[in-house]
Each structure stands twice: as structure tokens, then as C-alpha cells.
Design an enzyme around this catalytic site. Structure first.
Site, short mmCIF file in Angstrom:
data_model
loop_
_atom_site.label_atom_id
_atom_site.label_comp_id
_atom_site.label_asym_id
_atom_site.label_seq_id
_atom_site.Cartn_x
_atom_site.Cartn_y
_atom_site.Cartn_z
N ASP A 197 0.82 -1.21 0.00
CA ASP A 197 0.00 0.00 0.00
C ASP A 197 0.86 1.27 0.00
O ASP A 197 2.07 1.20 0.18
CB ASP A 197 -0.96 0.00 1.20
CG ASP A 197 -0.26 -0.43 2.50
OD1 ASP A 197 0.98 -0.39 2.56
OD2 ASP A 197 -0.97 -0.79 3.46
N ASP A 200 -7.43 -2.70 14.25
CA ASP A 200 -8.83 -2.98 13.91
C ASP A 200 -8.96 -4.18 12.96
O ASP A 200 -10.01 -4.41 12.39
CB ASP A 200 -9.48 -1.73 13.29
CG ASP A 200 -8.72 -1.24 12.06
OD1 ASP A 200 -7.76 -1.92 11.63
OD2 ASP A 200 -9.08 -0.17 11.52
N HIS A 211 -7.22 -4.62 10.14
CA HIS A 211 -6.99 -4.37 8.71
C HIS A 211 -5.70 -5.03 8.23
O HIS A 211 -4.77 -5.24 8.99
CB HIS A 211 -7.04 -2.86 8.37
CG HIS A 211 -5.89 -2.03 8.82
ND1 HIS A 211 -6.05 -0.90 9.59
CD2 HIS A 211 -4.56 -2.13 8.59
CE1 HIS A 211 -4.87 -0.35 9.80
NE2 HIS A 211 -3.94 -1.08 9.21
N GLU A 233 -9.63 -1.59 5.32
CA GLU A 233 -10.20 -1.25 6.62
C GLU A 233 -11.47 -2.06 6.89
O GLU A 233 -12.06 -2.62 5.96
CB GLU A 233 -10.53 0.25 6.64
CG GLU A 233 -9.31 1.16 6.54
CD GLU A 233 -8.55 1.28 7.86
OE1 GLU A 233 -8.55 0.33 8.66
OE2 GLU A 233 -7.94 2.35 8.08
C1 GLP Z 1 -0.48 0.26 8.45
C2 GLP Z 1 -0.11 -0.60 7.25
C3 GLP Z 1 -0.36 -2.07 7.51
C4 GLP Z 1 0.25 -2.47 8.84
C5 GLP Z 1 -0.38 -1.67 9.95
C6 GLP Z 1 0.12 -2.02 11.33
O1 GLP Z 1 -1.83 0.48 8.50
N1 GLP Z 1 -0.83 -0.19 6.08
O2 GLP Z 1 0.19 -2.84 6.44
O3 GLP Z 1 0.07 -3.85 9.06
O4 GLP Z 1 -0.08 -0.29 9.70
O5 GLP Z 1 1.31 -1.35 11.59
P1 GLP Z 1 2.26 -1.62 12.83
O6 GLP Z 1 3.09 -2.79 12.44
O7 GLP Z 1 3.07 -0.36 12.95
O8 GLP Z 1 1.41 -1.87 14.00
#
Ligand code: GLP
Length: 271
Positions: A67, A136, A138, A143
Site C-alpha cells: 500500500d 482494527d 486491517h 479497513e
Molecule cells: C499500516 C499498514 C499495515 C500495517 C499496519 C500495522 O496500516 N498499512 O500494512 O500492518 O499499519 O502497523 P504496525 O506494524 O506499525 O502496528
């Protein structure tokens, strides 16, 4: 789902790094789907260290990132493109032409997303998709309530995701509200999936993903339908799982089934 519970983030990293190394050593694994976020940083560090020791080679690796924030140029300090450059790509021998990214400034969103899907297909599909998980539930930026059949698309970010991402930006108003993301179905098309989850803040999401019903309210729950998913989490992220004893038992005793079978064969042959 193969649920692996490790003591802490360091052990999660070691397991994940070992799996990625093993897969890349197999010729048929070449195309990686890569995540950003805090969770995979340790994995990328471990892969860089492995590369320096000559244990892993990225010369033939093709990558597709999950993304990108809409509105940020690739050189923006908080763009995911820049994150990957700093945390992995600039330290290993991946070829720049093999790195694929969604643009944060596409001229035509629909065309760009379709083109990304086409590039994935042309590369032969994603062999190993590595994922983190949002609080959440995702995956990528899919989302809660977004379609479980989605392909690469644009999306608005939830309030919680925007708040979670606030820590990376100087001012709250700088945090992007929209992004492009591989779709849930794009992710599901991968041959194998490795999802990492660490820390208490992920316990509810991990519970919903592994033991909850499959529902768009927790996009990661769709992974229950994928035949080759490994979820590796630390104790804190696994804290709310009801069947953790079973996951631990199966994890620790994988070799036992073959031993048991060999024993039974010997017994039957001896009769
Ligand atoms: C963002 C990314 C996700 C990732 C999420 C959790 O939303 N788009 O791909 O899994 O963050 O991030 P973290 O690993 O910092 O908790």
C-alpha cells in the site's frame, strides 16, 4: 491457519526471518509482497543481517508493496516507498527495476490500480505475502467493512488508523486520510502468507482474525479461507486466543506425527 506463538518480538523475528530465508532458497519463491509499519522493521533488519552474512540473496527477488498513502511523493519522509528504501531496499541487492510500488500521486487511480494488478500477474503472482495487522484487523489498508473480494483500490482510512499513524508525522493534520492498497482478494491470491503480530495492542485483532467469524468487520479474518497462512505472534499478541494450548501443542509436536506414523508402520509390518 498455522498459528505460531513465540515468547517475544525477537523470537517472532527469528522465526519469520528463517521462513523467508528458506523460501527464497527455493527457486520457485521469487515474488514477495511486502508490508510497512513498525512490526516488520525487525524482520527487515534480520534479513539485512542475513544478506550481509551471505545467507540470503535478493538478486532475483521481485517485490510488490502492499500500500501507499495518497498525496505523498515517493521521496516524502513518511511515504511507504521511502520507508522501504530506508529499512530494506538500500541495504540489500534487490534490483530497482524489480521493486514495485503503488504511487501516492497517480494521475488516474482506476487505471493505476488495474495496472498494479496486471504487473503482479505478469510477474507470475505473489509467492510469499508478508503482512502486519492493524489494531482494527486491517491488512494492507483494507479497513473494516471494506469488501472481502476487493482488488487493488483507493480507500479512506479509519479514525483509529489515522491516530495510529500519527506517531510518524509531525502534525496531526499531516497524516494522510486516504491510501491505495492491494485488495483483500489480491492478497488472497498469494501462494503463501506470513502474518506477523506483536504487542498487546494487537491481541483483539489476532483473536478476531484467528478465532472470530469470517467477516468484513475484521478483514484479516478472510485469511481463514487461505490454505497456506502462518500467523506468528508473540505472547502479548496471542493473549486473547482461547485455543492457544492447541496451537502451542501442534507447533511443538509437528515432528511427532511422522514419528508416530513410522512407529505404527513398524508395528503393522511386525504383525
Ligand atoms: C499500516 C499498514 C499495515 C500495517 C499496519 C500495522 O496500516 N498499512 O500494512 O500492518 O499499519 O502497523 P504496525 O506494524 O506499525 O502496528
Amino acid at each position: 491457519m498455522n498459528v505460531v506463538i513465540k515468547n517475544d518480538a525477537a523470537a517472532v523475528t527469528e522465526f519469520a526471518c528463517g521462513l523467508v530465508r528458506e523460501r527464497l532458497a527455493e527457486r520457485r519463491y521469487r515474488v514477495l509482497g511486502l508490508p510497512t509499519g513498525g512490526t516488520p522493521v525487525l524482520l527487515y533488519q534480520a534479513l539485512i543481517a542475513s544478506y550481509r552474512r551471505g545467507e540470503v540473496d535478493f538478486a532475483e527477488v521481485v517485490s510488490f508493496n502492499l500500500d501507499e498513502y495518497l498525496g505523498l511523493e515517493p521521496t516524502h519522509p513518511q511515504s511507504y516507498r521511502r520507508f522501504m528504501e530506508e529499512n530494506l531496499f538500500s541495504h540489500v541487492n534487490i534490483r530497482p527495476e524489480n521493486v514495485h510500488f503503488l504511487s501516492g500521486l497517480p494521475e488516474d487511480i482506476a487505471w493505476h490500480c488495474a495496472d498494479y494488478e496486471r504487473e503482479i500477474v505478469e510477474a507470475g503472482g505473489i509467492d510469499l505475502q508478508i503482512l502486519g495487522i492493524g489494531r482494527d484487523g486491517h491488512i494492507g489498508f483494507n479497513e473494516p467493512t471494506s469488501s472481502l473480494r476487493s482488488r487493488t483500490h483507493e480507500t479512506a482510512l479509519t479514525k483509529q488508523t489515522i491516530e495510529d499513524n500519527r506517531r510518524f508525522f509531525e502534525r496531526a493534520e499531516d497524516v494522510p486520510r486516504w491510501a491505495l492498497t492491494m485488495g483483500v482478494e489480491t492478497i488472497m491470491d498469494s501462494r503463501e502468507i506470513l502474518l506477523l503480530a506483536t504487542g498487546r495492542s494487537k491481541a483483539d485483532a489476532v483473536k478476531a482474525m484467528v478465532e472470530g467469524p469470517v467477516a468484513a468487520i475484521c478483514p484479516a479474518s478472510i485469511l481463514q479461507f487461505h490454505p497456506a497462512v502462518t500467523v506468528v505472534c508473540d505472547e502479548a499478541a496471542a493473549a486473547k486466543l482461547d485455543h492457544d494450548e492447541f496451537y502451542r501443542w501442534t507447533g511443538d509436536n509437528q515432528h511427532r506425527m511422522l514419528e508416530f506414523l513410522a512407529e505404527q508402520r513398524r508395528r503393522v509390518a511386525g504383525n
